[in-house]
Scaffold this motif. Sequence first.
Motif, mmCIF file in Angstrom:
data_model
loop_
_atom_site.group_PDB
_atom_site.id
_atom_site.type_symbol
_atom_site.label_atom_id
_atom_site.label_comp_id
_atom_site.label_asym_id
_atom_site.label_seq_id
_atom_site.Cartn_x
_atom_site.Cartn_y
_atom_site.Cartn_z
ATOM 1 N N TYR A 391 12.481 29.956 20.994
ATOM 2 C CA TYR A 391 12.087 28.791 21.787
ATOM 3 C C TYR A 391 12.696 28.866 23.192
ATOM 4 N N GLY A 392 14.000 29.165 23.239
ATOM 5 C CA GLY A 392 14.667 29.274 24.536
ATOM 6 C C GLY A 392 14.109 30.397 25.377
ATOM 7 N N LEU A 393 13.790 31.533 24.732
ATOM 8 C CA LEU A 393 13.227 32.674 25.452
ATOM 9 C C LEU A 393 11.874 32.314 26.067
ATOM 10 N N LEU A 394 11.042 31.595 25.321
ATOM 11 C CA LEU A 394 9.735 31.201 25.833
ATOM 12 C C LEU A 394 9.870 30.229 27.006
ATOM 13 N N VAL A 395 10.798 29.280 26.873
ATOM 14 C CA VAL A 395 11.002 28.308 27.943
ATOM 15 C C VAL A 395 11.423 28.999 29.232
ATOM 16 N N PHE A 396 12.415 29.869 29.134
ATOM 17 C CA PHE A 396 12.911 30.536 30.342
ATOM 18 C C PHE A 396 11.929 31.596 30.848
ATOM 19 N N SER A 397 11.106 32.150 29.955
ATOM 20 C CA SER A 397 10.079 33.084 30.399
ATOM 21 C C SER A 397 9.040 32.370 31.256
ATOM 22 N N ILE A 398 8.621 31.196 30.800
ATOM 23 C CA ILE A 398 7.644 30.412 31.556
ATOM 24 C C ILE A 398 8.228 30.012 32.903
ATOM 25 N N THR A 399 9.432 29.423 32.862
ATOM 26 C CA THR A 399 10.061 28.935 34.093
ATOM 27 C C THR A 399 10.346 30.077 35.058
ATOM 28 N N GLY A 400 10.933 31.156 34.544
ATOM 29 C CA GLY A 400 11.286 32.272 35.411
ATOM 30 C C GLY A 400 10.082 32.969 35.992
ATOM 31 N N PHE A 401 9.099 33.273 35.144
ATOM 32 C CA PHE A 401 7.907 33.966 35.623
ATOM 33 C C PHE A 401 7.201 33.157 36.694
ATOM 34 N N TYR A 402 6.988 31.882 36.417
ATOM 35 C CA TYR A 402 6.201 31.066 37.334
ATOM 36 C C TYR A 402 6.958 30.785 38.632
ATOM 37 N N SER A 403 8.283 30.592 38.538
ATOM 38 C CA SER A 403 9.072 30.326 39.743
ATOM 39 C C SER A 403 9.097 31.535 40.657
ATOM 40 N N TRP A 404 9.384 32.713 40.115
ATOM 41 C CA TRP A 404 9.481 33.907 40.950
ATOM 42 C C TRP A 404 8.119 34.362 41.452
ATOM 43 N N PHE A 405 7.086 34.146 40.650
ATOM 44 C CA PHE A 405 5.745 34.463 41.130
ATOM 45 C C PHE A 405 5.377 33.569 42.311
ATOM 46 N N ALA A 406 5.702 32.275 42.215
ATOM 47 C CA ALA A 406 5.411 31.342 43.306
ATOM 48 C C ALA A 406 6.173 31.722 44.569
ATOM 49 N N LEU A 407 7.439 32.122 44.422
ATOM 50 C CA LEU A 407 8.220 32.549 45.582
ATOM 51 C C LEU A 407 7.610 33.789 46.232
ATOM 52 N N ALA A 408 7.133 34.707 45.399
ATOM 53 C CA ALA A 408 6.518 35.923 45.938
ATOM 54 C C ALA A 408 5.237 35.591 46.695
ATOM 55 N N PRO A 418 13.392 31.607 55.794
ATOM 56 C CA PRO A 418 13.790 32.544 56.842
ATOM 57 C C PRO A 418 14.547 33.766 56.364
ATOM 58 N N ASN A 419 15.172 33.703 55.192
ATOM 59 C CA ASN A 419 15.959 34.866 54.779
ATOM 60 C C ASN A 419 15.922 35.038 53.263
ATOM 61 N N LEU A 420 16.286 36.231 52.817
ATOM 62 C CA LEU A 420 16.247 36.584 51.403
ATOM 63 C C LEU A 420 17.239 35.748 50.595
ATOM 64 N N LYS A 421 18.353 35.362 51.204
ATOM 65 C CA LYS A 421 19.366 34.581 50.505
ATOM 66 C C LYS A 421 18.790 33.261 50.005
ATOM 67 N N GLN A 422 18.003 32.586 50.844
ATOM 68 C CA GLN A 422 17.403 31.324 50.428
ATOM 69 C C GLN A 422 16.397 31.538 49.307
ATOM 70 N N VAL A 423 15.653 32.637 49.372
ATOM 71 C CA VAL A 423 14.663 32.911 48.332
ATOM 72 C C VAL A 423 15.348 33.135 46.990
ATOM 73 N N ILE A 424 16.405 33.944 46.979
ATOM 74 C CA ILE A 424 17.134 34.219 45.737
ATOM 75 C C ILE A 424 17.765 32.941 45.195
ATOM 76 N N ARG A 425 18.344 32.142 46.104
ATOM 77 C CA ARG A 425 18.964 30.881 45.662
ATOM 78 C C ARG A 425 17.942 29.963 44.993
ATOM 79 N N LEU A 426 16.758 29.837 45.607
ATOM 80 C CA LEU A 426 15.725 28.988 45.021
ATOM 81 C C LEU A 426 15.247 29.541 43.683
ATOM 82 N N GLY A 427 15.141 30.868 43.589
ATOM 83 C CA GLY A 427 14.730 31.468 42.334
ATOM 84 C C GLY A 427 15.718 31.207 41.214
ATOM 85 N N LEU A 428 17.012 31.288 41.516
ATOM 86 C CA LEU A 428 18.036 31.014 40.507
ATOM 87 C C LEU A 428 18.046 29.541 40.118
ATOM 88 N N ILE A 429 17.832 28.663 41.095
ATOM 89 C CA ILE A 429 17.767 27.226 40.786
ATOM 90 C C ILE A 429 16.567 26.933 39.895
#
Length: 476
Positions: A391-408, A418-429
């Motif tokens: 269950y946890g794997l599916l939840v984080f798979s959905i959240t992680g995949f969709y968040s990082w895809f949206a950032l890309a 403006p910079n990669l640091k902000q992108v990584i920070r938002l992805g981790l959040i």
Amino acid sequence: MNPTSFMSLVIRFMEYFFHLHLLLALLTYGVVATLFRKHIRHIRFRAINHEKIPFERFQAPLVSFVIPAFNEGQNILDSVAAALSADYPAFQVIVVDDGSTDETISLLRNNYHLEAHAIRQYSKLGTARLLHCYRSSSHPNLFVIQKEHSGKADSLNVGIDYCNTELICCIDADSIITPDSLRKMVVKFIDEPSLIALGGAISPSNEIMVRDGKVSRRKSNQPIFVAVQIIEYLRSFTSWRTGWSYLDGLLIIGGALTVFKREAVIAVGGYRKGIACEDLDMILSLHRHFLNRQIPYHVWTIPDVICWTRVPTDAKHLKIQRERWMYGALQSLKYHRALAFNQKNPLIGWMAFPHLVFIESFAPIFELLGLLCFVSALVFGLLSIPAFLIYGLLVFSITGFYSWFALAMNDAFINTFPNLKQVIRLGLIGLIEPLGYRQRESYWRIDAWWKWVRGEPIAWGNNTTDASYSAKQDRI
């Protein structure tokens, strides 16, 4: 069967149900992500670049901005200035003051030198009594209509009544659009004559500065509470809705920025009053109208048009916003339930509309049941560690995949960070969203469910009687 065995059977069934629900959601997101890329290639292949169209050299389609405003003294000048700065040769701006009791009208009058002016009415969608009509002497394409308070939907209808343009662009009074937004969107209507509604990317404005209609981004990092919402907006506007557009299954466009063919809006009777989410309701109305008459049409959104809007900065105002969204969705889904399993467009009837109902609207209820199932399993000593991990794997798979895809996709099309640091920070959040934030939001949405079932009104920002205006926020 003893109570423990029965409880074990129930918990196992719920585990499989939740796993299937999340797996379907993950598969849907994956399909939509694939379709997003296809839709972008599709419109790029067919489209003429907006920079190559010499609008100034031919009779460009006339567009009307319609801006409903109720007690928007903190926001109205920035919004109007941004609209007036549009890099497009043929447009007018119509501000509809919905009986404001603050300084909205006085600010407009003093800054734009308003003078009494007779405005011609072209349709009769609105119902409120008009008080005054003005035109700016410094900006002849700016008109202001002052009327009795009747809500946002009726204010939009009144604005539409007083424009005879082919296209109308409805924006919120706290929205800031970029100068090239209108040009980009009009091109799509030229490319695709059957297009009736078009939305663009909307991004939180909390981390930007607005000066005379011009936008610049702050260099500092956003607070976590705002950053989570930035991820949500990116997921929704730069990928999710664009993916559905490719299938012509898009059921909602953000009301902060939408361009319509005026004749299509008039055909469905304008915005329906008394609805909390008038943007969702309008798109569903358009689908029903054109499907029932079997008229070819398209409803799209594109990821490369920016409209900045203020998002809540505290739990109180976020709760008001999320309850409004849930409450309004339930109102509209019930009213337009004929779209479910509609045979005239199986994709909408059997995929898009059921997804909006069972995956999106019922999500907080399923999450509550999941939490109750987890607690029950702990109490009765029936917790399955493998099931919990899946269950946890599916939840984080959905959240992680969709968040990082949206950032890309954001980096590829609108590049607002403006910079990669902000992108990584938002992805981790985005990855930690399921830990606390998601549960609190689900609680608010369940509360909206309960109030809707009971027919109980909910608070709407600074005005508890009007279910049409969003929570007011402090402007930068």
